[in-house]
Design a protein around this motif. Structure first.
Motif: not given
Length: 198
Positions: A96-102, A169-172, A187-198
């Motif tokens: 629904k957020s449209g922030s992810y296409h994988g 990991r999706i961002g905080r 919030t979900l758009v921001h979370a995906f945009g700020t995910r970090k490599i572990l």
């Protein structure tokens, strides 16, 4: 006042649903008494077929009525990114957020020793096999920010350590303790945009 047995039985059935107390269950039962019979028959038909006609996707374990879900069957999706979530509802919220296409991998829960749910009760083994076999370049851990969700993400991160794949990991953007299915789109758009490599 003693209710007719059929109304009492229906009330008891509704009361078993999450978030439905006795009064709400009675209200639903009384509401259905006022619904036209054809609408009630259609409702009953949908309810009867709910489990009969739904399946679990053979690739990602998402909800579907085919062998593969619409997302796994979609050639426009980026198969090199796999987003790991706990539930079907999480997939719906992220879509629904449209922030992810994988594509996705649905675990069907999180590790919770108090509830006797360990890694073997979740679809973690199939995630590892999928990551080894396919051309997966990134695994995005989008489990909830609860203690159970964090423990599950850590377990998966460690299980994938020997595989050459980027783990993020999706961002905080999600507050601790909030479930993904209840997060708003931004919030979900921001979370995906700020995910970090572990």
């Amino acid at each position: 006042m003693k209710l007719p047995k059929v109304v009492e039985d229906l009330t008891n059935s509704f009361e078993k649903l999450p978030g439905i107390g006795r009064r709400s269950a009675q209200r639903l039962a009384f509401y259905l008494l006022r619904v036209p019979q054809k609408d009630l028959d259609s409702f009953a038909h949908s309810l009867t077929n709910l489990k009969k006609l739904t399946k679990i996707c053979t690739i990602c374990h998402n909800l579907t009525d085919q062998e593969q879900c619409a997302i796994c069957s979609d050639p426009s999706r980026d198969g090199s990114q796999v987003c790991v979530v706990e539930s079907f509802q999480d997939v719906l919220a992220i879509e629904k957020s449209g922030s992810y296409h994988g594509v996705y991998h649905v675990l069907h829960g999180s590790i919770s020793p108090l509830n006797n749910i360990g890694p073997d009760e979740l679809y973690i083994d199939t995630l590892i096999l999928r990551t080894k076999k396919l051309t997966v370049k990134e695994v995005i851990l989008a489990t909830n920010t609860s203690l159970e969700g964090e423990a599950t993400a850590l377990y998966i991160q460690q299980a994938l350590n020997d595989i050459k794949v980027k783990i993020s990991r999706i961002g905080r953007g999600l507050p601790t303790g909030v479930e993904i299915e209840y997060a708003d789109d931004q919030t979900l758009v921001h979370a995906f945009g700020t995910r970090k490599i572990l």
